[in-house]
Enzyme design. Structure first.
Site, PDB file in Angstrom:
ATOM      1  N   ARG A 103     -57.716  32.755   3.414  1.00  0.00           N
ATOM      2  CA  ARG A 103     -58.219  33.304   4.436  1.00  0.00           C
ATOM      3  C   ARG A 103     -57.208  33.268   5.776  1.00  0.00           C
ATOM      4  O   ARG A 103     -57.293  34.431   6.667  1.00  0.00           O
ATOM      5  CB  ARG A 103     -59.412  32.403   5.218  1.00  0.00           C
ATOM      6  CG  ARG A 103     -60.321  33.030   6.075  1.00  0.00           C
ATOM      7  CD  ARG A 103     -60.037  32.821   7.581  1.00  0.00           C
ATOM      8  NE  ARG A 103     -59.933  31.587   7.860  1.00  0.00           N
ATOM      9  CZ  ARG A 103     -58.937  31.043   8.582  1.00  0.00           C
ATOM     10  NH1 ARG A 103     -57.912  31.687   9.093  1.00  0.00           N
ATOM     11  NH2 ARG A 103     -58.679  29.616   8.708  1.00  0.00           N
ATOM     12  N   PHE A 118     -47.065  36.879  12.354  1.00  0.00           N
ATOM     13  CA  PHE A 118     -47.305  36.896  13.668  1.00  0.00           C
ATOM     14  C   PHE A 118     -46.589  35.598  14.248  1.00  0.00           C
ATOM     15  O   PHE A 118     -46.819  34.423  14.171  1.00  0.00           O
ATOM     16  CB  PHE A 118     -48.791  36.905  14.122  1.00  0.00           C
ATOM     17  CG  PHE A 118     -49.232  36.932  15.620  1.00  0.00           C
ATOM     18  CD1 PHE A 118     -49.609  38.066  15.981  1.00  0.00           C
ATOM     19  CD2 PHE A 118     -49.310  35.710  16.181  1.00  0.00           C
ATOM     20  CE1 PHE A 118     -49.934  38.038  17.567  1.00  0.00           C
ATOM     21  CE2 PHE A 118     -49.760  35.612  17.526  1.00  0.00           C
ATOM     22  CZ  PHE A 118     -50.071  36.970  18.350  1.00  0.00           C
ATOM     23  N   SER A 133     -48.693  24.557  22.081  1.00  0.00           N
ATOM     24  CA  SER A 133     -49.771  24.648  22.943  1.00  0.00           C
ATOM     25  C   SER A 133     -49.326  25.524  24.063  1.00  0.00           C
ATOM     26  O   SER A 133     -50.338  26.202  24.759  1.00  0.00           O
ATOM     27  CB  SER A 133     -50.425  23.540  23.225  1.00  0.00           C
ATOM     28  OG  SER A 133     -50.935  22.576  22.038  1.00  0.00           O
ATOM     29  N   ASN A 157     -57.454  35.408  19.882  1.00  0.00           N
ATOM     30  CA  ASN A 157     -58.843  35.318  20.089  1.00  0.00           C
ATOM     31  C   ASN A 157     -59.669  36.082  19.063  1.00  0.00           C
ATOM     32  O   ASN A 157     -60.685  35.600  18.528  1.00  0.00           O
ATOM     33  CB  ASN A 157     -59.240  35.889  21.389  1.00  0.00           C
ATOM     34  CG  ASN A 157     -60.584  35.625  21.903  1.00  0.00           C
ATOM     35  OD1 ASN A 157     -61.013  34.322  22.148  1.00  0.00           O
ATOM     36  ND2 ASN A 157     -61.435  36.407  22.475  1.00  0.00           N
ATOM     37  N   ALA A 192     -58.364  36.226  16.024  1.00  0.00           N
ATOM     38  CA  ALA A 192     -58.379  35.199  14.660  1.00  0.00           C
ATOM     39  C   ALA A 192     -59.265  34.111  14.698  1.00  0.00           C
ATOM     40  O   ALA A 192     -59.674  33.647  13.693  1.00  0.00           O
ATOM     41  CB  ALA A 192     -56.605  35.013  14.340  1.00  0.00           C
ATOM     42  N   ARG A 245     -73.743  12.351 -11.321  1.00  0.00           N
ATOM     43  CA  ARG A 245     -73.148  11.284 -11.332  1.00  0.00           C
ATOM     44  C   ARG A 245     -74.252   9.936 -11.563  1.00  0.00           C
ATOM     45  O   ARG A 245     -74.830   9.765 -10.414  1.00  0.00           O
ATOM     46  CB  ARG A 245     -72.119  10.879 -10.426  1.00  0.00           C
ATOM     47  CG  ARG A 245     -71.544   9.393  -9.950  1.00  0.00           C
ATOM     48  CD  ARG A 245     -70.543   9.504 -11.064  1.00  0.00           C
ATOM     49  NE  ARG A 245     -69.670   8.310 -11.026  1.00  0.00           N
ATOM     50  CZ  ARG A 245     -68.699   7.765 -11.871  1.00  0.00           C
ATOM     51  NH1 ARG A 245     -68.600   8.632 -13.115  1.00  0.00           N
ATOM     52  NH2 ARG A 245     -68.301   6.682 -11.900  1.00  0.00           N
ATOM     53  N   GLU A 297     -54.067  27.980  15.883  1.00  0.00           N
ATOM     54  CA  GLU A 297     -54.916  28.807  16.752  1.00  0.00           C
ATOM     55  C   GLU A 297     -55.465  28.135  17.975  1.00  0.00           C
ATOM     56  O   GLU A 297     -56.788  28.408  18.290  1.00  0.00           O
ATOM     57  CB  GLU A 297     -56.114  29.719  16.047  1.00  0.00           C
ATOM     58  CG  GLU A 297     -55.721  30.176  14.611  1.00  0.00           C
ATOM     59  CD  GLU A 297     -55.241  31.843  14.966  1.00  0.00           C
ATOM     60  OE1 GLU A 297     -55.375  32.182  16.059  1.00  0.00           O
ATOM     61  OE2 GLU A 297     -54.545  32.352  14.170  1.00  0.00           O
ATOM     62  N   GLY A 298     -54.796  27.288  18.471  1.00  0.00           N
ATOM     63  CA  GLY A 298     -55.406  26.370  19.531  1.00  0.00           C
ATOM     64  C   GLY A 298     -56.198  25.071  19.060  1.00  0.00           C
ATOM     65  O   GLY A 298     -57.183  25.226  18.295  1.00  0.00           O
TER      66      GLY A 298
HETATM   67  C1  LIG Z   1     -50.018  25.703   8.404  1.00  0.00           C
HETATM   68  C2  LIG Z   1     -49.897  26.396   9.816  1.00  0.00           C
HETATM   69  C3  LIG Z   1     -49.557  27.813  10.292  1.00  0.00           C
HETATM   70  C4  LIG Z   1     -49.359  28.228  11.220  1.00  0.00           C
HETATM   71  N1  LIG Z   1     -49.487  29.592  11.649  1.00  0.00           N
HETATM   72  C5  LIG Z   1     -48.813  30.281  12.711  1.00  0.00           C
HETATM   73  C6  LIG Z   1     -48.601  31.528  12.987  1.00  0.00           C
HETATM   74  O1  LIG Z   1     -48.781  32.398  11.929  1.00  0.00           O
HETATM   75  N2  LIG Z   1     -48.246  31.983  13.974  1.00  0.00           N
HETATM   76  C7  LIG Z   1     -47.727  31.270  15.054  1.00  0.00           C
HETATM   77  O2  LIG Z   1     -47.504  31.722  16.119  1.00  0.00           O
HETATM   78  N3  LIG Z   1     -48.147  29.960  14.974  1.00  0.00           N
HETATM   79  C8  LIG Z   1     -48.723  29.281  13.905  1.00  0.00           C
HETATM   80  N4  LIG Z   1     -48.949  28.078  13.646  1.00  0.00           N
HETATM   81  C9  LIG Z   1     -48.638  27.009  15.093  1.00  0.00           C
HETATM   82  C10 LIG Z   1     -49.761  26.466  15.740  1.00  0.00           C
HETATM   83  O3  LIG Z   1     -50.218  27.625  16.215  1.00  0.00           O
HETATM   84  C11 LIG Z   1     -49.284  25.132  16.360  1.00  0.00           C
HETATM   85  O4  LIG Z   1     -49.030  24.374  15.688  1.00  0.00           O
HETATM   86  C12 LIG Z   1     -50.342  24.923  17.610  1.00  0.00           C
HETATM   87  O5  LIG Z   1     -50.537  25.811  18.485  1.00  0.00           O
HETATM   88  C13 LIG Z   1     -50.334  23.788  18.168  1.00  0.00           C
HETATM   89  O6  LIG Z   1     -48.741  23.842  18.798  1.00  0.00           O
HETATM   90  P1  LIG Z   1     -47.844  22.251  18.289  1.00  0.00           P
HETATM   91  O7  LIG Z   1     -48.024  22.132  16.684  1.00  0.00           O
HETATM   92  O8  LIG Z   1     -46.312  22.855  18.793  1.00  0.00           O
HETATM   93  O9  LIG Z   1     -48.379  21.177  19.012  1.00  0.00           O
HETATM   94  P2  LIG Z   1     -48.144  20.685  20.329  1.00  0.00           P
HETATM   95  O10 LIG Z   1     -48.364  21.822  21.521  1.00  0.00           O
HETATM   96  O11 LIG Z   1     -47.075  19.772  20.723  1.00  0.00           O
HETATM   97  O12 LIG Z   1     -49.482  19.649  20.688  1.00  0.00           O
HETATM   98  C14 LIG Z   1     -49.154  18.329  19.890  1.00  0.00           C
HETATM   99  C15 LIG Z   1     -50.490  17.551  20.399  1.00  0.00           C
HETATM  100  O13 LIG Z   1     -50.450  17.589  21.843  1.00  0.00           O
HETATM  101  C16 LIG Z   1     -51.752  18.033  22.352  1.00  0.00           C
HETATM  102  N5  LIG Z   1     -51.395  18.690  23.588  1.00  0.00           N
HETATM  103  C17 LIG Z   1     -50.823  19.598  24.052  1.00  0.00           C
HETATM  104  N6  LIG Z   1     -50.813  19.579  25.238  1.00  0.00           N
HETATM  105  C18 LIG Z   1     -51.824  19.128  25.743  1.00  0.00           C
HETATM  106  C19 LIG Z   1     -52.864  19.085  26.938  1.00  0.00           C
HETATM  107  N7  LIG Z   1     -52.395  19.957  27.964  1.00  0.00           N
HETATM  108  N8  LIG Z   1     -53.684  18.096  27.195  1.00  0.00           N
HETATM  109  C20 LIG Z   1     -54.010  17.407  25.930  1.00  0.00           C
HETATM  110  N9  LIG Z   1     -53.440  17.554  24.752  1.00  0.00           N
HETATM  111  C21 LIG Z   1     -52.292  18.393  24.638  1.00  0.00           C
HETATM  112  C22 LIG Z   1     -52.119  18.898  21.188  1.00  0.00           C
HETATM  113  O14 LIG Z   1     -53.711  19.275  21.260  1.00  0.00           O
HETATM  114  C23 LIG Z   1     -51.911  18.286  20.024  1.00  0.00           C
HETATM  115  O15 LIG Z   1     -52.965  17.241  19.664  1.00  0.00           O
HETATM  116  C24 LIG Z   1     -49.205  27.570  12.468  1.00  0.00           C
HETATM  117  C25 LIG Z   1     -49.242  26.065  12.302  1.00  0.00           C
HETATM  118  C26 LIG Z   1     -49.689  25.434  10.913  1.00  0.00           C
HETATM  119  C27 LIG Z   1     -49.703  23.788  10.909  1.00  0.00           C
END
Ligand SMILES: Cc1cc2nc3c(=O)[nH]c(=O)nc-3n(C[C@H](O)[C@H](O)[C@H](O)COP(=O)(O)OP(=O)(O)OC[C@H]3O[C@@H](n4cnc5c(N)ncnc54)[C@H](O)[C@@H]3O)c2cc1C
Length: 398
Positions: free
Chosen positions: A104, A143, A152, A254, A256, A282, A377-378
């Site tokens: 997906r 992307f 984030s 949005n 996706a 089972r 995706e958030g």
């Molecule tokens: C398998 C996989 C595929 C992905 N594919 C894509 C892709 O195709 N394209 C792309 O661009 N990205 C992709 N991503 C990235 C994904 O969108 C990010 O991992 C996600 O946006 C979170 O960012 P981060 O991992 O840097 O976490 P961070 O932003 O560092 O966050 C870490 C933790 O802190 C929390 N946090 C951060 N800020 C706050 C706040 N203000 N208040 C409270 N809590 C907070 C977060 O919710 C989280 O729990 C992918 C990720 C994975 C794991």
């Protein structure tokens, strides 16, 4: 009011106790059936092996098959796209994720992120050049928004695009990018003197590379990579002319996320059904474990959350088809349905006991996959804050 006699009521389907099927039109059911047929032939028998080995060996053929099925850019109009409704697209996402969230993800990234970016924000020439090939699965897209230090908070991205004569030159690094290792084209978001802009970067452009990120324990059937942009020179025709600022990438996310509202339910349905069947087969203490009250409570609770999530998905789908769906409402769906789908998988796993951790059954694979879906995706936290802001008027992001 109709008072039906219990004896004349339609039989109860244990796989659909709330008769959710009634909510779908014949066209939506036809989409579901054709997607299921293709997956049963070309993906379901191999998915556990793909997960275990960490990739889909015939990714190009499979992508073309998905293209022929019409699910790539399925809800977009024109340029070889199927032009289906948002609800039909949702139904397809659910079915695909019932096989695997990685599949997906491939479909979402291709259609809702990469193709949507071009479809919504691209020039006529860009649309003609890329969309028909991408809809057919002949070109794979990715992307790139997330960076090592900007997840984030994409506004803090460091990737830069600067003008050099009529060209653009890109430098920076993107992280966690689905499809990147085999993508033919990347949509890259970069900071410019004029704010964030989007660029169409063919993967054979000098200075561009997309090394795979290894050692993932989640979404293993989907390839994830970095995007390394080292002095990548692009013509002016590579910039998405209509996108300025973060609203460009956020509009794609949005789209996706809407697919995920439905998709996560697929992983949940597959796990719930596996648990129900397992519990009936089972036998312990002389009875099927399905006959114990504690097991029934688990099945009942899983079923309730699935039903509620499905009702929400259909409601949001109908609103999207009516052109009324707000981003905050997509957040409600993504937050609830992924969180509850993951909980359903975790509970289903306990029903299967030790077998719950085996790839012989789909449950642990779905559970592990949804850990990524919960974050990408958030994150849960971000969508909670979106809803919190909608409820209170106060933004608590920073
Ligand atoms: C398998 C996989 C595929 C992905 N594919 C894509 C892709 O195709 N394209 C792309 O661009 N990205 C992709 N991503 C990235 C994904 O969108 C990010 O991992 C996600 O946006 C979170 O960012 P981060 O991992 O840097 O976490 P961070 O932003 O560092 O966050 C870490 C933790 O802190 C929390 N946090 C951060 N800020 C706050 C706040 N203000 N208040 C409270 N809590 C907070 C977060 O919710 C989280 O729990 C992918 C990720 C994975 C794991």
């Amino acid at each position: 009011m109709l008072h039906a006699d219990r004896a004349t009521l339609p039989a109860l389907d244990p796989g659909d106790p709330a008769s959710l099927d009634d909510l779908l039109t014949d066209d939506e059911k036809a989409v579901r059936a054709s997607v299921r047929q293709m997956l049963d032939r070309s993906a379901e028998p191999f998915i556990a092996e793909w997960f275990e080995r960490g990739g889909i060996p015939n990714i190009r053929e499979l992508t073309k098959e998905l293209g022929a099925l019409g699910v790539l850019g399925m809800h977009l109009e024109g340029y070889g796209c199927a032009g289906m409704s948002a609800t039909e697209y949702g139904v397809a996402c659910l079915e695909i994720e019932a096989t695997d969230s990685g599949l997906r993800s491939l479909v979402s990234v291709q259609g809702s992120l990469a193709m949507f970016a071009i479809w919504r924000w691209g020039s006529e020439q860009q649309k003609q050049e890329w969309l028909p090939r991408m809809a057919a699965g002949e070109a794979i897209g990715c992307f790139g928004l997330t960076e090592p230090d900007a997840g984030s908070d994409p506004g803090s991205m460091r990737t830069r695009a600067r003008k050099d004569g009529s060209d653009w030159v890109l430098d920076g690094r993107k992280m966690w990018i689905s499809n990147a290792p085999y993508a033919d084209v990347a949509i890259v978001w970069a900071n410019t003197d004029d704010g964030v802009r989007g660029f169409i970067v063919p993967s054979d452009t000098p200075g561009f590379s997309a090394p795979e990120i290894k050692h993932k324990l989640s979404l293993r059937a989907s390839a994830t990579g970095e995007l390394v942009l080292d002095n990548v020179r692009l013509p002016e025709s590579a910039v998405l002319p209509e996108a300025r600022g973060l609203k460009g990438p956020l509009s794609c996310l949005n789209e996706a996320r809407y697919g995920i509202v439905w998709g996560a339910l697929g992983a949940a349905r597959s796990s719930l059904e596996a648990a129900r069947r397992y519990a009936l087969d089972r036998v312990q203490f002389g009875k099927p474990i399905a006959a114990f009250q504690l097991t029934q409570q688990k099945l009942a609770d899983m079923s309730l959350e699935y039903i509620k999530g499905y009702l929400l998905a259909v409601h949001l789908g109908r609103r999207k088809d009516a052109g009324l769906l707000r981003p905050e409402q997509v957040s409600i769906g993504k937050l609830n349905n992924v969180r509850e789908a993951l909980e359903i998988c975790r509970t289903a796993r306990t029903v299967l006991g030790a077998n719950g951790i085996s790839l012989e059954y789909p449950v642990i694979r779905h559970q592990n996959n949804l850990e990524s879906v919960l974050t990408y995706e958030g994150t849960v936290e971000m969508h909670t804050l979106v809803l919190g802001q909608a409820l209170t008027g106060h933004a608590a992001f920073r």
